[in-house]
Design an enzyme around this catalytic site. Structure first.
Site, mmCIF file in Angstrom:
data_model
loop_
_atom_site.group_PDB
_atom_site.id
_atom_site.type_symbol
_atom_site.label_atom_id
_atom_site.label_comp_id
_atom_site.label_asym_id
_atom_site.label_seq_id
_atom_site.Cartn_x
_atom_site.Cartn_y
_atom_site.Cartn_z
ATOM 1 N N PRO A 1 33.984 38.489 48.867
ATOM 2 C CA PRO A 1 33.186 39.716 48.866
ATOM 3 C C PRO A 1 33.893 40.966 48.357
ATOM 4 O O PRO A 1 35.089 41.126 48.537
ATOM 5 C CB PRO A 1 32.815 39.883 50.348
ATOM 6 C CG PRO A 1 33.825 39.114 51.091
ATOM 7 C CD PRO A 1 34.176 37.950 50.209
ATOM 8 N N ASN A 2 33.087 41.805 47.667
ATOM 9 C CA ASN A 2 33.518 43.114 47.148
ATOM 10 C C ASN A 2 34.422 43.013 45.925
ATOM 11 O O ASN A 2 34.695 44.032 45.293
ATOM 12 C CB ASN A 2 34.217 43.933 48.251
ATOM 13 C CG ASN A 2 33.347 44.078 49.476
ATOM 14 O OD1 ASN A 2 32.214 44.557 49.372
ATOM 15 N ND2 ASN A 2 33.817 43.590 50.614
ATOM 16 N N ARG B 1 36.938 49.812 42.875
ATOM 17 C CA ARG B 1 37.131 49.704 44.327
ATOM 18 C C ARG B 1 38.563 50.074 44.730
ATOM 19 O O ARG B 1 39.524 49.381 44.386
ATOM 20 C CB ARG B 1 36.850 48.267 44.765
ATOM 21 C CG ARG B 1 37.123 48.013 46.226
ATOM 22 C CD ARG B 1 37.153 46.524 46.537
ATOM 23 N NE ARG B 1 37.384 46.330 47.955
ATOM 24 C CZ ARG B 1 37.740 45.170 48.511
ATOM 25 N NH1 ARG B 1 37.910 44.114 47.740
ATOM 26 N NH2 ARG B 1 37.947 45.091 49.798
ATOM 27 N N TYR C 1 43.783 48.134 44.900
ATOM 28 C CA TYR C 1 43.431 46.966 44.073
ATOM 29 C C TYR C 1 43.624 47.193 42.581
ATOM 30 O O TYR C 1 43.361 46.277 41.778
ATOM 31 C CB TYR C 1 41.987 46.547 44.374
ATOM 32 C CG TYR C 1 41.775 46.209 45.823
ATOM 33 C CD1 TYR C 1 41.065 47.070 46.654
ATOM 34 C CD2 TYR C 1 42.308 45.059 46.368
ATOM 35 C CE1 TYR C 1 40.891 46.781 48.004
ATOM 36 C CE2 TYR C 1 42.137 44.752 47.709
ATOM 37 C CZ TYR C 1 41.431 45.614 48.523
ATOM 38 O OH TYR C 1 41.275 45.326 49.848
ATOM 39 N N ASN D 1 40.646 33.686 46.268
ATOM 40 C CA ASN D 1 40.820 34.991 46.902
ATOM 41 C C ASN D 1 39.607 35.173 47.808
ATOM 42 O O ASN D 1 38.570 35.631 47.363
ATOM 43 C CB ASN D 1 40.888 36.122 45.880
ATOM 44 C CG ASN D 1 41.148 37.463 46.563
ATOM 45 O OD1 ASN D 1 40.973 37.614 47.763
ATOM 46 N ND2 ASN D 1 41.567 38.433 45.776
ATOM 47 N N ALA E 1 37.669 39.461 52.416
ATOM 48 C CA ALA E 1 37.552 39.691 53.870
ATOM 49 C C ALA E 1 37.248 38.424 54.660
ATOM 50 O O ALA E 1 37.608 38.325 55.841
ATOM 51 C CB ALA E 1 36.484 40.738 54.132
ATOM 52 N N GLU F 1 46.035 30.166 48.017
ATOM 53 C CA GLU F 1 45.375 31.359 48.548
ATOM 54 C C GLU F 1 45.962 32.575 47.833
ATOM 55 O O GLU F 1 47.190 32.686 47.702
ATOM 56 C CB GLU F 1 45.608 31.462 50.060
ATOM 57 C CG GLU F 1 45.073 32.726 50.715
ATOM 58 C CD GLU F 1 45.431 32.815 52.202
ATOM 59 O OE1 GLU F 1 45.277 33.905 52.777
ATOM 60 O OE2 GLU F 1 45.903 31.781 52.773
ATOM 61 N N HIS G 1 45.841 36.940 47.204
ATOM 62 C CA HIS G 1 45.418 38.304 47.541
ATOM 63 C C HIS G 1 46.062 39.277 46.567
ATOM 64 O O HIS G 1 47.266 39.206 46.336
ATOM 65 C CB HIS G 1 45.828 38.656 48.961
ATOM 66 C CG HIS G 1 45.270 37.722 49.987
ATOM 67 N ND1 HIS G 1 43.966 37.763 50.406
ATOM 68 C CD2 HIS G 1 45.848 36.695 50.648
ATOM 69 C CE1 HIS G 1 43.763 36.804 51.300
ATOM 70 N NE2 HIS G 1 44.895 36.146 51.457
ATOM 71 N N SER H 1 46.469 42.482 47.020
ATOM 72 C CA SER H 1 47.353 43.355 47.807
ATOM 73 C C SER H 1 48.221 42.520 48.737
ATOM 74 O O SER H 1 47.909 41.369 49.032
ATOM 75 C CB SER H 1 46.503 44.321 48.642
ATOM 76 O OG SER H 1 45.744 43.585 49.604
ATOM 77 N N ARG I 1 49.574 45.623 55.331
ATOM 78 C CA ARG I 1 48.406 46.465 55.617
ATOM 79 C C ARG I 1 48.114 46.465 57.114
ATOM 80 O O ARG I 1 48.878 45.948 57.916
ATOM 81 C CB ARG I 1 47.213 45.976 54.792
ATOM 82 C CG ARG I 1 47.507 46.043 53.280
ATOM 83 C CD ARG I 1 46.352 45.554 52.460
ATOM 84 N NE ARG I 1 45.144 46.353 52.697
ATOM 85 C CZ ARG I 1 43.975 46.084 52.128
ATOM 86 N NH1 ARG I 1 43.852 45.041 51.341
ATOM 87 N NH2 ARG I 1 42.920 46.850 52.373
HETATM 88 C C1 DHK Z 1 40.799 41.607 49.121
HETATM 89 C C2 DHK Z 1 39.980 42.090 50.106
HETATM 90 O O1 DHK Z 1 38.734 42.346 49.871
HETATM 91 C C3 DHK Z 1 40.460 42.376 51.445
HETATM 92 O O2 DHK Z 1 39.491 42.111 52.432
HETATM 93 C C4 DHK Z 1 41.692 41.595 51.727
HETATM 94 C C5 DHK Z 1 42.128 41.110 49.396
HETATM 95 C C6 DHK Z 1 42.701 41.668 50.610
HETATM 96 C C7 DHK Z 1 43.056 41.281 48.217
HETATM 97 O O3 DHK Z 1 44.118 41.920 48.346
HETATM 98 O O4 DHK Z 1 42.749 40.724 47.139
HETATM 99 O O5 DHK Z 1 42.243 42.013 52.778
#
Ligand code: DHK
Length: 147
Positions: free
Chosen positions: A10-11, A18, A23, A72, A75, A96, A98, A100, A105
């Site tokens: 998501p997102n 964003r 990011y 990835n 959330a 896996e 990410h 960030s 965090r």
């Molecule tokens: C992306 C997200 O949307 C967050 O919820 C994660 C992750 C980190 C990222 O760093 O790609 O915590």
């Protein structure tokens, strides 16, 4: 040759706009190009969804179709037991990813369900890090084929 599956949660469709301080400014379309470039002539399936159900359905598809999964989960990493259960049914390598460094965090980002299944975890390398994720996944696939 079975495809690599790159799954995004998501997102991440808002990448580029964003929270650029976390990011970066690379868009998801650019991330897909980075993955395809790194995969070379290997087939690659690239998906993003804001829906937990759809992400689980994509893992189910990968169970039958994929050589390996780079995911990835965003959330859902920290909330979805259902996603973990789906990944447990996949027999190939799981990396896996990410953008960030989740461990740097807030504590809500520290406990990953997905890490309970993942063969490797990459975090904090930014969007360019997806390329290293592809290389790591290919390496894990080839190592298993040598066994
Ligand atoms: C992306 C997200 O949307 C967050 O919820 C994660 C992750 C980190 C990222 O760093 O790609 O915590």
């Amino acid at each position: 040759m079975k495809p690599l599956y790159v799954l995004n949660g998501p997102n991440l469709n808002r990448l580029g706009k964003r929270e650029p301080h976390i990011y970066g400014t690379t868009t998801l379309t650019e991330v897909e190009a980075i993955c395809r470039q790194q995969a070379g002539d290997r087939p690659l399936v690239f998906r993003q969804t804001n829906s937990e159900e759809t992400l689980i359905d994509l893992v189910h598809e990968a169970i039958d179709e994929a050589a390996g999964i780079l995911i990835n989960p965003a959330a859902f990493t920290f909330t979805s037991l259902a996603l973990l259960d789906a990944l447990k049914m996949f027999e190939g390598p799981v990396v896996e990813f990410h953008i960030s460094n989740i461990h740097k965090r807030e504590p809500i980002y520290h406990r990953s369900y997905v890490s309970m299944r993942a063969d490797a975890v990459l975090a904090g390398l930014g969007s360019q890090g997806y390329a290293m994720g592809i290389t790591a996944l290919i390496d894990l696939i080839e190592k298993r084929q040598q066994v």
